[in-house]
Design a protein around this motif. Structure first.
Motif, mmCIF file in Angstrom:
data_model
loop_
_atom_site.group_PDB
_atom_site.id
_atom_site.type_symbol
_atom_site.label_atom_id
_atom_site.label_comp_id
_atom_site.label_asym_id
_atom_site.label_seq_id
_atom_site.Cartn_x
_atom_site.Cartn_y
_atom_site.Cartn_z
ATOM 1 N N SER A 31 0.812 -1.215 0.000
ATOM 2 C CA SER A 31 0.000 0.000 0.000
ATOM 3 C C SER A 31 0.845 1.264 0.000
ATOM 4 C CB SER A 31 -0.931 0.014 1.217
ATOM 5 O OG SER A 31 -1.855 -1.046 1.169
ATOM 6 N N ALA A 32 1.971 1.224 0.718
ATOM 7 C CA ALA A 32 2.773 2.434 0.880
ATOM 8 C C ALA A 32 3.878 2.589 -0.159
ATOM 9 C CB ALA A 32 3.386 2.457 2.281
ATOM 10 N N TRP A 33 4.517 1.506 -0.557
ATOM 11 C CA TRP A 33 5.721 1.620 -1.387
ATOM 12 C C TRP A 33 5.565 1.121 -2.818
ATOM 13 C CZ3 TRP A 33 6.147 1.338 3.849
ATOM 14 C CH2 TRP A 33 7.012 2.240 4.454
ATOM 15 N N ILE A 34 4.487 0.423 -3.118
ATOM 16 C CA ILE A 34 4.359 -0.161 -4.455
ATOM 17 C C ILE A 34 3.139 0.374 -5.208
ATOM 18 C CG2 ILE A 34 4.089 -2.327 -5.733
ATOM 19 C CD1 ILE A 34 5.604 -3.704 -3.403
ATOM 20 N N LEU A 35 1.968 0.292 -4.590
ATOM 21 C CA LEU A 35 0.738 0.667 -5.288
ATOM 22 C C LEU A 35 0.655 2.136 -5.718
ATOM 23 C CD1 LEU A 35 -2.256 -1.259 -3.652
ATOM 24 C CD2 LEU A 35 -1.341 -1.494 -5.964
ATOM 25 N N PRO A 36 1.106 3.103 -4.907
ATOM 26 C CA PRO A 36 0.918 4.504 -5.308
ATOM 27 C C PRO A 36 1.408 4.832 -6.710
ATOM 28 C CG PRO A 36 1.578 4.413 -3.017
ATOM 29 C CD PRO A 36 1.672 3.010 -3.543
ATOM 30 N N GLN A 37 2.637 4.414 -7.049
ATOM 31 C CA GLN A 37 3.179 4.725 -8.375
ATOM 32 C C GLN A 37 2.467 3.947 -9.484
ATOM 33 O OE1 GLN A 37 5.341 7.174 -9.078
ATOM 34 N NE2 GLN A 37 5.136 7.635 -6.901
ATOM 35 N N ILE A 38 2.087 2.715 -9.176
ATOM 36 C CA ILE A 38 1.395 1.888 -10.166
ATOM 37 C C ILE A 38 0.017 2.466 -10.481
ATOM 38 C CG2 ILE A 38 0.311 -0.377 -10.511
ATOM 39 C CD1 ILE A 38 2.677 -1.603 -9.027
ATOM 40 N N LEU A 39 -0.739 2.814 -9.439
ATOM 41 C CA LEU A 39 -2.088 3.354 -9.649
ATOM 42 C C LEU A 39 -2.041 4.733 -10.292
ATOM 43 C CD1 LEU A 39 -3.956 2.212 -6.413
ATOM 44 C CD2 LEU A 39 -3.600 1.004 -8.575
ATOM 45 N N LYS A 40 -1.025 5.513 -9.951
ATOM 46 C CA LYS A 40 -0.864 6.831 -10.577
ATOM 47 C C LYS A 40 -0.715 6.687 -12.094
ATOM 48 C CE LYS A 40 2.252 10.826 -10.676
ATOM 49 N NZ LYS A 40 3.516 11.399 -10.125
ATOM 50 N N GLU A 41 0.070 5.694 -12.503
ATOM 51 C CA GLU A 41 0.297 5.438 -13.927
ATOM 52 C C GLU A 41 -1.004 5.061 -14.634
ATOM 53 O OE1 GLU A 41 2.643 5.009 -17.385
ATOM 54 O OE2 GLU A 41 3.187 5.820 -15.431
ATOM 55 N N ILE A 42 -1.829 4.254 -13.974
ATOM 56 C CA ILE A 42 -3.092 3.809 -14.565
ATOM 57 C C ILE A 42 -4.099 4.954 -14.646
ATOM 58 C CG2 ILE A 42 -5.097 2.298 -14.226
ATOM 59 C CD1 ILE A 42 -3.174 0.288 -12.919
ATOM 60 N N LEU A 43 -4.250 5.686 -13.550
ATOM 61 C CA LEU A 43 -5.250 6.763 -13.489
ATOM 62 C C LEU A 43 -4.917 7.901 -14.445
ATOM 63 C CD1 LEU A 43 -5.814 6.828 -9.626
ATOM 64 C CD2 LEU A 43 -7.431 6.028 -11.366
ATOM 65 N N LYS A 44 -3.642 8.053 -14.765
ATOM 66 C CA LYS A 44 -3.231 9.099 -15.699
ATOM 67 C C LYS A 44 -3.812 8.848 -17.088
ATOM 68 C CE LYS A 44 1.133 9.132 -16.673
ATOM 69 N NZ LYS A 44 2.606 9.253 -16.459
ATOM 70 N N LYS A 45 -4.006 7.551 -17.416
ATOM 71 C CA LYS A 45 -4.507 7.186 -18.752
ATOM 72 C C LYS A 45 -6.008 6.914 -18.770
ATOM 73 C CE LYS A 45 -1.683 3.721 -19.047
ATOM 74 N NZ LYS A 45 -0.962 2.522 -19.533
ATOM 75 N N ARG A 46 -6.608 6.663 -17.613
ATOM 76 C CA ARG A 46 -8.015 6.268 -17.531
ATOM 77 C C ARG A 46 -8.830 7.324 -16.792
ATOM 78 N NH1 ARG A 46 -8.824 1.962 -21.041
ATOM 79 N NH2 ARG A 46 -7.104 0.489 -20.865
#
Length: 299
Positions: free
Chosen positions: A101-116
């Motif tokens: 939740s703290a070290w992995i998901l933030p950057q991954i979800l940011k990448e997805i939400l930027k396109k969707r």
């Protein structure tokens, strides 16, 4: 060879520089260089001739460029053939442990939400048991669990691997030892996660496999990753952390027998709609890019 390496090669060939290609691909230049290094290593030939800031195709690179263009065209044809899928949108919830939740998901979800633009994601932090319960009860749509997973009602996709390493504050007395032995560790206090955490279980299993008679002198048992990190930084003992959660104030203890590995899996209920399967695919693609950024360039 991976298809993404072909796309990277084409972008470099068409851009003329690693720097420009990396910017267009959303990668760092070292990460892009590493992928071309691996591609050339597998092919057994040099496809790009580096010279100053620019690059040009070698003779073998010209041949490989023609193959790559054909492979890209075929892939686009395949994608167009399955383009009937609806755009990914809607509200989805994810549950995962503290490290993810703290070290992995933030950057991954940011990448997805930027396109969707039509997509909304929320994250709930919980340990492995809490995440699994919430997933099975339908309280969250996706869960990231530590393996092995045998629940028949869930679709299970491998997410990533994680190294758990022993560590302590950089000024901890343990580092005064030229070589750290099991006798030295027996004298130390330990800062552990709470007994129900997946990381704690993985650590205890590893220690028992190495020394069945080892008895840890437990100074603290904590729930959050942040609490463990702060306690270790304060010099209150030795602990175990994910390699992703290591802070600049901590140092790895060179006692390889206590290194442990765990695998994370992305899970969702089998009776879920097609949107969840598509979201899971998006997360896996974004996590692959994130992992590439984290990998060191090979020696």
């Amino acid at each position: 060879m991976e298809f993404r390496q072909i796309i990277y090669f084409l972008e470099i060939a068409e851009s003329g520089t690693f720097q420009k290609a990396a910017s267009l691909l959303g990668l760092t230049q070292p990460a892009l260089s590493r992928q071309i290094f691996l591609l050339e290593k597998e092919l057994g030939v040099t496809v790009l001739e580096r010279g100053g800031r620019s690059v040009r195709l070698t003779h073998e690179g010209e041949r490989f460029y023609q193959y790559s263009v054909r492979m890209k065209e075929l892939w686009e044809e395949i994608q167009n053939g399955f383009s009937k899928e609806k755009e990914l949108k809607g509200n989805y919830s994810i549950s995962a442990g503290g490290t993810v939740s703290a070290w992995i998901l933030p950057q991954i979800l940011k990448e997805i939400l930027k396109k969707r633009q039509g997509l909304s994601l929320s994250v709930r932090e919980g340990d492995d048991r809490e995440t699994k319960d919430a997933l099975l009860k339908g309280e969250v749509d996706l869960g990231i669990l530590t393996g092995p997973i045998t629940e028949p009602s869930l679709n299970v996709l491998e997410f990533l691997s994680d190294q758990i390493i022993p560590c302590a504050a950089k000024n901890h007395p343990i580092f005064l030892k030229k070589k750290i032995r099991i006798e030295d560790l027996k004298k130390q206090s330990f800062v552990f996660f709470h007994p129900g955490s997946a990381l704690r279980k993985a650590v205890e299993k590893k220690i028992k496999s190495f020394s069945k008679e080892f008895a840890s002198k437990i100074a603290m048992e904590l729930r959050s990753v942040e609490s463990v990190i702060k306690s270790l930084e304060a010099g209150l003992g030795i602990g175990f952390l994910s390699e992703y959660a290591m802070s600049s104030k901590l140092k790895k203890i060179k006692f390889e027998d206590w290194n442990a590995e765990r695998k994370f899996y992305l899970c969702y209920r089998k009776k879920s709609g097609p949107g969840l399967a598509k979201l899971a695919e998006e997360i896996l693609r974004a996590s692959e890019k994130w992992r590439i950024e984290k990998e060191p360039f090979p020696n």
